[in-house]
Design an enzyme around this catalytic site. Sequence first.
Site, PDB file in Angstrom:
ATOM      1  N   GLY A 176      -4.323  -1.554   5.637  1.00  0.00           N
ATOM      2  CA  GLY A 176      -3.588  -2.717   5.125  1.00  0.00           C
ATOM      3  C   GLY A 176      -4.239  -4.032   5.524  1.00  0.00           C
ATOM      4  NE  ARG A 177      -5.553  -3.082  11.719  1.00  0.00           N
ATOM      5  CZ  ARG A 177      -4.830  -1.963  11.747  1.00  0.00           C
ATOM      6  NH1 ARG A 177      -3.701  -1.908  11.057  1.00  0.00           N
ATOM      7  NH2 ARG A 177      -5.221  -0.922  12.435  1.00  0.00           N
ATOM      8  CD  GLU A 185      -0.944  -3.932  11.814  1.00  0.00           C
ATOM      9  OE1 GLU A 185       0.284  -3.793  11.708  1.00  0.00           O
ATOM     10  OE2 GLU A 185      -1.661  -4.257  10.844  1.00  0.00           O
ATOM     11  CD  GLU A 229       9.714  -6.021   6.613  1.00  0.00           C
ATOM     12  OE1 GLU A 229       9.489  -4.893   6.121  1.00  0.00           O
ATOM     13  OE2 GLU A 229       9.512  -6.290   7.809  1.00  0.00           O
ATOM     14  CE  LYS A 286      -3.174   2.479   2.943  1.00  0.00           C
ATOM     15  NZ  LYS A 286      -3.844   2.549   4.222  1.00  0.00           N
ATOM     16  CG  HIS A 293      -4.557 -34.966  19.777  1.00  0.00           C
ATOM     17  ND1 HIS A 293      -4.968 -36.051  20.519  1.00  0.00           N
ATOM     18  CD2 HIS A 293      -5.500 -34.787  18.806  1.00  0.00           C
ATOM     19  CE1 HIS A 293      -6.100 -36.527  19.997  1.00  0.00           C
ATOM     20  NE2 HIS A 293      -6.446 -35.771  18.958  1.00  0.00           N
ATOM     21  CE  LYS A 347       6.383  -0.425   9.097  1.00  0.00           C
ATOM     22  NZ  LYS A 347       5.355   0.187   8.292  1.00  0.00           N
TER      23      LYS A 347
HETATM   24  O1  F6P Z   1       1.255  -2.654   2.327  1.00  0.00           O
HETATM   25  P1  F6P Z   1       2.403  -2.005   3.031  1.00  0.00           P
HETATM   26  O2  F6P Z   1       2.345  -0.521   2.988  1.00  0.00           O
HETATM   27  O3  F6P Z   1       3.709  -2.525   2.482  1.00  0.00           O
HETATM   28  O4  F6P Z   1       2.333  -2.385   4.550  1.00  0.00           O
HETATM   29  C1  F6P Z   1       2.411  -3.693   4.984  1.00  0.00           C
HETATM   30  C2  F6P Z   1       1.913  -3.870   6.396  1.00  0.00           C
HETATM   31  O5  F6P Z   1       2.693  -3.133   7.298  1.00  0.00           O
HETATM   32  C3  F6P Z   1       1.911  -2.670   8.386  1.00  0.00           C
HETATM   33  O6  F6P Z   1       1.835  -1.299   8.357  1.00  0.00           O
HETATM   34  C4  F6P Z   1       2.486  -3.066   9.688  1.00  0.00           C
HETATM   35  O7  F6P Z   1       3.862  -2.938   9.702  1.00  0.00           O
HETATM   36  C5  F6P Z   1       0.531  -3.298   8.151  1.00  0.00           C
HETATM   37  O8  F6P Z   1      -0.511  -2.553   8.661  1.00  0.00           O
HETATM   38  C6  F6P Z   1       0.501  -3.412   6.672  1.00  0.00           C
HETATM   39  O9  F6P Z   1      -0.470  -4.312   6.244  1.00  0.00           O
END
Ligand code: F6P
Length: 545
Positions: free
Chosen positions: A265-266, A351, A210, A204, A382, A510
């Site tokens: 995002g979520r 979150e 990453e 987003k 189990h 971050k």
């Molecule tokens: O889609 P992006 O901007 O790469 O963010 C990835 C994820 O990182 C977060 O901000 C958490 O670090 C989430 O809310 C989000 O889904």
Amino acid sequence: MTELTQLSSWKALKIHREAVPHMRKLFAADPKRFDNLSLSACGLFLDYSKNKVTDETLSLLFTLAKESQLAPKIQAMFNGDKINTTEQRAVLHSALRANSNQDIQVDDKNIIPEIKHTLDKMAAFVDEIISGSWEGYTGKKITDIVSIGIGGSFLGPKIVSQALRPYWTGDINCHFVANVDATSIVEKLKGLNAETTLFIMSSKSFGTQETLTNTLSAREWFISQGGSQNNVAKHFVAVSSNVKKATEFGIAAENIFPMWDWVGGRYSLWSAIGLPIALLIGMTRFRELLDGANEMDEHFSTAPLSQNMPVIMGLLSVWYVNFFNAQSHVVLTYDHYLRGLPAYFQQLDMESNGKSVTLQGQAVDYSTGPVIWGGEGTNGQHAYHQLLHQGTALIPADFIMPLNSHNPLGEHHVQLASNCFGQTQALMQGRTFEEALAELEDSSLSDDEKQLIAKHKVMPGNKPNNTLLMDKLTPATLGALIALYEHKTFVQGAIWQINSFDQWGVELGKLLGDDVLARLKADKNTSELDNSSNGLINLFRQQRI
Ligand SMILES: O=P(O)(O)OC[C@H]1O[C@](O)(CO)[C@@H](O)[C@@H]1O
């Protein structure tokens, strides 16, 4: 003191808590408890009769919802009010699955046409990939998708794809890469052919470390396998609300699928972030997923509180968190396809509701979001169910099961169901000392030994649990199920008067991570930080081969 703890319903619930009898008694007293405390909506059936509630509890909880202005808060979300106040954003994941004739305004602009336009763009793309008219750089059909993203840009597409495995068209396979640990991407790329692989970069913000690092490594791999810079456009597409950054990064403008800042995002799998899902199941099925969620939106925004599934589930969670000190909530899916859902709900809920100041900036003096965890049944029985039955923590549980399996093999499904229902029953009724002793009657143990063993076999019961059933796992029922949990999360946040839609807690990590990265790459030791961080950084620098 916060406003919430001053509400008359809150105070009444605190006192009332002591007056709720053991569930065994509640069931014995009311042969219609199951009928009274269950409801159907959007292809889902919820049995919430195995909860520590009486009519009075429910009535107090609904009063709490009213005193907390829940109904106007729900309407404000659907109307597009900027309820994410710390980021000044509307919260409109529901618009992504709304009917195309609706008019939903953000900043005096109807957002429905651009949603429709993006869905049409996705449909055309999905069609090209599935039909094979989109060719890789040597003219071959795409067979493998590598979806790169993290958090909401990963969990939603991955877990929904996994859940809808029976609906895959069969032509395409999809691999998900999230972690910045190189092992993740290296292992995923093994065995893939660059000529037939398409990368979807989902971010987003287009600023997540990453995802950027993994995409760069993917591009290097692509070129090392014979692709060239000129061929990148045939093999790399992106989903982002930051079209400018995506273009600067080198993604061809026509290969960028937009999303918007009013989608968290979520909550984003319903947007073009869901592209991997659409590529696996086809666009018609993807729209069914949206329709199922839309049905739940309708239900949530129109059903009276006492008949409203997300409201009931949200209020029950508040009941246990705030009045029984429940610090976690377990999600148990009795369906192998749904094995990823607990992880998805974990991000969604934790979150969203892992917050400790109210919207007004006041420190809360009550608990908020519990730890969400879980796994698939029967495996958990189990492993960790022992603690659910006899441990000291109260852990409310949600059992989720389709009534019909996609793999109706022999006795498997009826056995699965017997385990699921048996667990809900055992948690509720437990086993008394007298029952445990009676079970030992015919054993060769002495009376003293019987007394001792019986104590260990006692299960207190009275452990709350919900059972959610659906006829069959379909895109529509899955859409409704996920939307149900989204709205349940909203209800809890609304009662707790927090902002469920920001995530400032992840930002400090971050920022510090960036600083540490610079120090790890520097050519001298660090001495400016606390001595543990200095020590770890310097150890890493010195021991690295
Ligand atoms: O889609 P992006 O901007 O790469 O963010 C990835 C994820 O990182 C977060 O901000 C958490 O670090 C989430 O809310 C989000 O889904």
